[in-house]
Design a protein around this motif. Structure first.
Motif, short mmCIF file in Angstrom:
data_model
loop_
_atom_site.label_atom_id
_atom_site.label_comp_id
_atom_site.label_asym_id
_atom_site.label_seq_id
_atom_site.Cartn_x
_atom_site.Cartn_y
_atom_site.Cartn_z
N ILE A 23 0.81 -1.21 0.00
CA ILE A 23 0.00 0.00 0.00
C ILE A 23 0.85 1.27 0.00
O ILE A 23 0.68 2.15 -0.83
CB ILE A 23 -0.96 0.02 1.21
N ARG A 24 1.79 1.35 0.91
CA ARG A 24 2.57 2.58 1.06
C ARG A 24 3.86 2.49 0.25
O ARG A 24 4.80 1.81 0.64
CB ARG A 24 2.85 2.83 2.54
N MET A 25 3.87 3.19 -0.87
CA MET A 25 5.01 3.18 -1.78
C MET A 25 5.23 4.58 -2.34
O MET A 25 4.31 5.40 -2.36
CB MET A 25 4.77 2.20 -2.93
N PRO A 26 6.44 4.88 -2.83
CA PRO A 26 6.71 6.19 -3.42
C PRO A 26 6.03 6.34 -4.79
O PRO A 26 5.58 5.36 -5.37
CB PRO A 26 8.24 6.21 -3.56
N ARG A 27 5.96 7.59 -5.25
CA ARG A 27 5.43 7.97 -6.57
C ARG A 27 3.92 7.72 -6.70
O ARG A 27 3.15 8.64 -6.87
CB ARG A 27 6.17 7.28 -7.71
N MET A 28 3.49 6.49 -6.60
CA MET A 28 2.06 6.17 -6.60
C MET A 28 1.82 5.07 -5.59
O MET A 28 2.46 4.02 -5.64
CB MET A 28 1.59 5.71 -7.98
N ASP A 29 0.89 5.31 -4.65
CA ASP A 29 0.64 4.29 -3.62
C ASP A 29 -0.22 3.15 -4.16
O ASP A 29 -0.73 3.20 -5.27
CB ASP A 29 0.04 4.91 -2.36
N GLY A 30 -0.36 2.13 -3.32
CA GLY A 30 -1.08 0.94 -3.74
C GLY A 30 -2.57 1.16 -3.94
O GLY A 30 -3.20 0.45 -4.72
N VAL A 31 -3.14 2.14 -3.24
CA VAL A 31 -4.57 2.41 -3.38
C VAL A 31 -4.87 2.93 -4.78
O VAL A 31 -5.76 2.43 -5.48
CB VAL A 31 -5.05 3.41 -2.32
N GLU A 32 -4.12 3.94 -5.22
CA GLU A 32 -4.35 4.51 -6.55
C GLU A 32 -4.01 3.50 -7.64
O GLU A 32 -4.71 3.39 -8.65
CB GLU A 32 -3.54 5.79 -6.74
N ALA A 33 -2.94 2.73 -7.44
CA ALA A 33 -2.58 1.71 -8.43
C ALA A 33 -3.68 0.66 -8.54
O ALA A 33 -4.05 0.23 -9.65
CB ALA A 33 -1.26 1.05 -8.04
N THR A 34 -4.25 0.27 -7.41
CA THR A 34 -5.35 -0.70 -7.40
C THR A 34 -6.54 -0.14 -8.16
O THR A 34 -7.17 -0.84 -8.96
CB THR A 34 -5.76 -1.03 -5.96
N ARG A 35 -6.87 1.13 -7.90
CA ARG A 35 -8.01 1.76 -8.58
C ARG A 35 -7.83 1.73 -10.09
O ARG A 35 -8.76 1.44 -10.84
CB ARG A 35 -8.15 3.20 -8.08
#
Length: 223
Positions: free
Chosen positions: A56-68
Motif C-alpha cells: 500500500i505505502r510506496m513512493p510515486r504512486m501508492d497501492g490504493v491509486e494503483a489498485t483503482r
C-alpha cells in the motif's frame, strides 16, 4: 495453467522473500516485480498477471491509486489485486478495498496463507477473513451510517433472500457457510450472490460487504 503473479513492493528484500515462497509452488509463477504503483501499472499492461500482490505505502504512486487504475472501468486485463499491509487496522486498507482490491493479507502471514490467498483471489473469491472484516468496519463505525438513515433505493431491488445472503456475505461467510446457514445448496447461494452483485452494480464480494455496511444494512458490532 499456472497462476501468474506480479509482486509490487518498494522493499526488494520482501519481494525476494515472496518470490522464493511462491516459486516453490507448482501452480504459481512470478512473472514480474515492481517497486511502486507506476511501475506496477506498466507491468500489469505488459505482463497481464492474474494476481497482483500489492503493497500500500510506496513512493510515486501508492497501492490504493494503483489498485483503482488496475481494477477500474476499462482495465486492460483480468488482474485481481491482493493488498499486503503491515497493520490490519489501517485506513488505507479500507480505501484499497473500495478501490477494487479483492482482499488483503498481513505481511507477516505464514507462507501457506499467502499461497492460499493468491489461489483464492485468482479463483474470483474474496480473501477477507470475517474477523478482520468486522474489526476493520468496527474501527471506522463513526464514518458509517448509524442504521437510522433510509436504506438506498438500490436495496429495494433485492428479494428478501438476496438481502439475507448480502448480510451473510458482509459477515465474511463463504458460499458453503451461507448454504449451511440458510439450508440451501451452495449452487443456489452462488446464484443469489450473482444476482446481488448484478443488481447493485458491484464487482465482487468485498465490494458487497463494504456496501452492506456503508448502506446501513449491516451495522458494526451487530451479529
Amino acid at each position: 495453467m499456472a497462476i501468474r503473479v506480479l509482486l509490487v513492493d518498494d522493499q526488494p528484500l520482501l519481494r525476494t522473500g515472496f518470490r522464493m515462497i511462491l516459486e516453490a509452488e507448482p501452480d504459481l509463477a512470478v512473472v514480474g516485480e515492481a517497486g511502486d504503483g507506476l511501475q506496477a501499472l506498466d507491468q500489469v499492461r505488459a505482463l497481464q498477471p492474474d494476481v497482483v500482490l500489492m503493497d500500500i505505502r510506496m513512493p510515486r504512486m501508492d497501492g490504493v491509486e494503483a489498485t483503482r487504475q488496475i481494477t477500474g472501468p476499462g482495465r486492460d486485463g483480468p488482474a485481481k489485486v491482493l493488498v499486503l499491509t503491515t497493520f490490519d487496522l489501517d485506513e488505507y486498507v479500507v480505501e484499497a478495498l473500495r478501490a477494487g482490491a479483492s482482499g488483503f493479507l498481513l505481511k507477516d502471514a505464514p507462507a501457506n496463507e499467502l499461497v492460499q490467498a493468491i489461489r483464492v483471489v485468482a479463483a474470483g473469491e474474496a480473501m477477507l477473513a470475517p474477523s478482520i472484516t468486522r474489526r476493520l468496519l468496527d474501527k471506522y463505525a463513526d464514518h458509517l451510517p448509524s442504521g437510522e438513515e433510509a436504506v438506498p433505493d438500490t436495496l429495494n431491488t433485492l428479494t428478501d433472500r438476496e438481502v439475507e445472503v448480502l448480510k451473510l456475505v458482509a459477515r465474511g461467510l463463504s458460499n458453503a457457510e451461507i448454504a449451511a446457514d440458510l439450508f440451501v445448496s451452495e449452487t443456489t447461494v452462488k446464484t443469489h450472490v450473482g444476482h446481488v452483485l448484478t443488481k447493485l452494480g458491484l464487482r465482487d464480494r468485498v465490494q458487497a460487504a463494504v456496501y452492506a455496511y456503508e448502506s446501513g444494512l449491516v451495522r458494526p458490532g451487530a451479529q
